[in-house]
Design an enzyme around this catalytic site. Structure first.
Site, short mmCIF file in Angstrom:
data_model
loop_
_atom_site.label_atom_id
_atom_site.label_comp_id
_atom_site.label_asym_id
_atom_site.label_seq_id
_atom_site.Cartn_x
_atom_site.Cartn_y
_atom_site.Cartn_z
N SER A 23 36.72 28.33 -64.30
CA SER A 23 35.55 29.12 -64.68
C SER A 23 35.30 29.03 -66.19
O SER A 23 35.08 27.94 -66.71
CB SER A 23 35.74 30.57 -64.20
N HIS A 65 32.85 31.02 -55.77
CA HIS A 65 33.43 30.81 -57.10
C HIS A 65 34.95 30.94 -57.12
O HIS A 65 35.63 30.10 -57.72
CB HIS A 65 32.79 31.79 -58.08
N ASP A 69 30.01 27.37 -54.75
CA ASP A 69 29.95 28.25 -55.92
C ASP A 69 28.50 28.59 -56.26
O ASP A 69 27.66 27.70 -56.38
CB ASP A 69 30.60 27.54 -57.11
#
Length: 358
Positions: A145, A330, A301
């Protein structure tokens, strides 16, 4: 108590975890030009740095995460064995432990804390590695991320500093849709009158809960919701509404509102193309990455869509593009399900060993 589901997955994976340390940089000049008299970086270590100082792996944290954010990848039988490697898990500015709006004294307290960038975080950790540990080269930089944003930035800011780069569920730039999403989440938080322009005396709880609810709608894939995979993490008999309320209440539990916004602004602004000397040319910046890169977006995602990563991969010279086949959206990039964790460990482990892509 269970908090953010990504944090929970990490905590369950390796409960022992890293040892906490702190590094202080005096008069740290941020990319915006603001000077932090004391910039503090909290980080964790596992394993032993060898005499040659060449067995270190850096794992930069993701949004509001601490040094436990990669426990799903660490341990005997996992991709990263602290019995062989020296693992450094750094915590970003704004997470409430490293220098943040919530823990910095005036005149930079709260809403007066400068918006720090991904490059600021890379700069600070580079100083930690070189100045404190005497490390001039890393075995790898691995990030999830916002940690993936940092890993990709490392490949551009310090292209010869690492043997390999791994980026999961993250991209080299935050594109328009992601910026608007984050604006919506900030708007939900600041609409609480208790926020008071960031000068609150008690946390604006209603605003934080509203932000968490908006966040939750983007966290998992639509199919994850349709198949009711939320049942996997809830007691039998839990209703949909109960599951949503539980996740919302716990997602940002214990976090500070200004800290939440600081890291969202950092996320919004990121674009490796603005790294000197590329003057906004994203493709040229990506083309400057020389280390082999394992690029692993989550196939579902909604934060960092796989198509964005696929487009970026075209401009990276030595890129292995391997989407994670998951319905977990995600968090798949942080081993959200057992299948995700196995997929990541298998592919990252092979990549670290220099083996061909699985």
């Amino acid at each position: 108590m269970t908090t953010n589901p990504i944090r929970q997955a990490a905590a369950e994976a390796a409960p022992s975890g890293p040892v906490r340390h702190e590094f202080v940089i005096r008069d740290f000049v941020t990319e915006s030009g603001t000077v932090l008299p004391e910039a503090r970086i909290v980080y964790g270590t596992q394993g032993t740095l060898n005499a040659a100082r060449d067995n270190a792996v850096l794992l930069p944290s993701h949004y509001m995460a601490d040094m436990h954010g990669y426990d799903w990848l660490i341990g005997p039988g996992h991709a990263l064995d602290p019995g062989k490697l020296f693992l450094i898990t750094s915590e970003m500015f704004g997470n409430g432990r490293s220098s943040s709006p919530s823990n910095t004294p005036e005149p930079l307290h709260g809403p007066r804390f400068p918006v720090t960038t991904i490059r600021d975080n890379v700069d600070a950790v580079h100083r930690l590695l070189t100045g404190h540990f005497g490390i001039s080269h890393l075995r790898a930089v691995i990030g999830f991320s916002m940690g993936a944003q940092q890993a990709l930035q490392w490949g551009i800011s310090h292209p010869t500093f690492m043997d390999r780069i791994v980026a999961t569920s993250g991209t080299a730039k935050t594109y328009g849709h992601g910026i608007v999403r984050l604006d919506g989440q900030i708007a939900a938080l600041t609409a609480d009158a208790a926020f008071d322009g960031g000068n609150y005396t008690a946390q604006p709880t209603r605003g934080i809960l509203a932000t968490a609810l908006v966040w939750l709608g983007w966290l998992y894939s639509q199919e994850w919701w349709r198949q009711e995979l939320w049942r996997n993490d809830n007691p039998p008999g839990t209703t949909f509404r109960q599951a949503v309320e539980r996740l919302t209440a716990q997602f940002f539990e214990g976090d500070d509102a200004n800290d939440l916004i600081l890291q969202m602004r950092c996320w919004q602004q990121h674009d490796v193309g603005h790294t000197p000397p590329f003057a906004g040319n994203l493709q040229a910046a990506l083309g400057s990455i020389t280390a082999p890169l394992l690029y692993m977006p989550s196939a579902t995602d909604l934060y960092f869509p796989a198509d964005e990563a696929r487009d970026e991969a075209r401009f990276i010279r030595r890129c292995t593009f391997k989407p994670i086949p998951s319905l977990w959206g995600h968090p798949a990039g942080a081993g959200a399900s057992p299948a995700d964790a196995r997929f990541l460990n298998d592919h990252i482990g092979a990549f670290m060993d220099g083996k061909p892509a699985l």
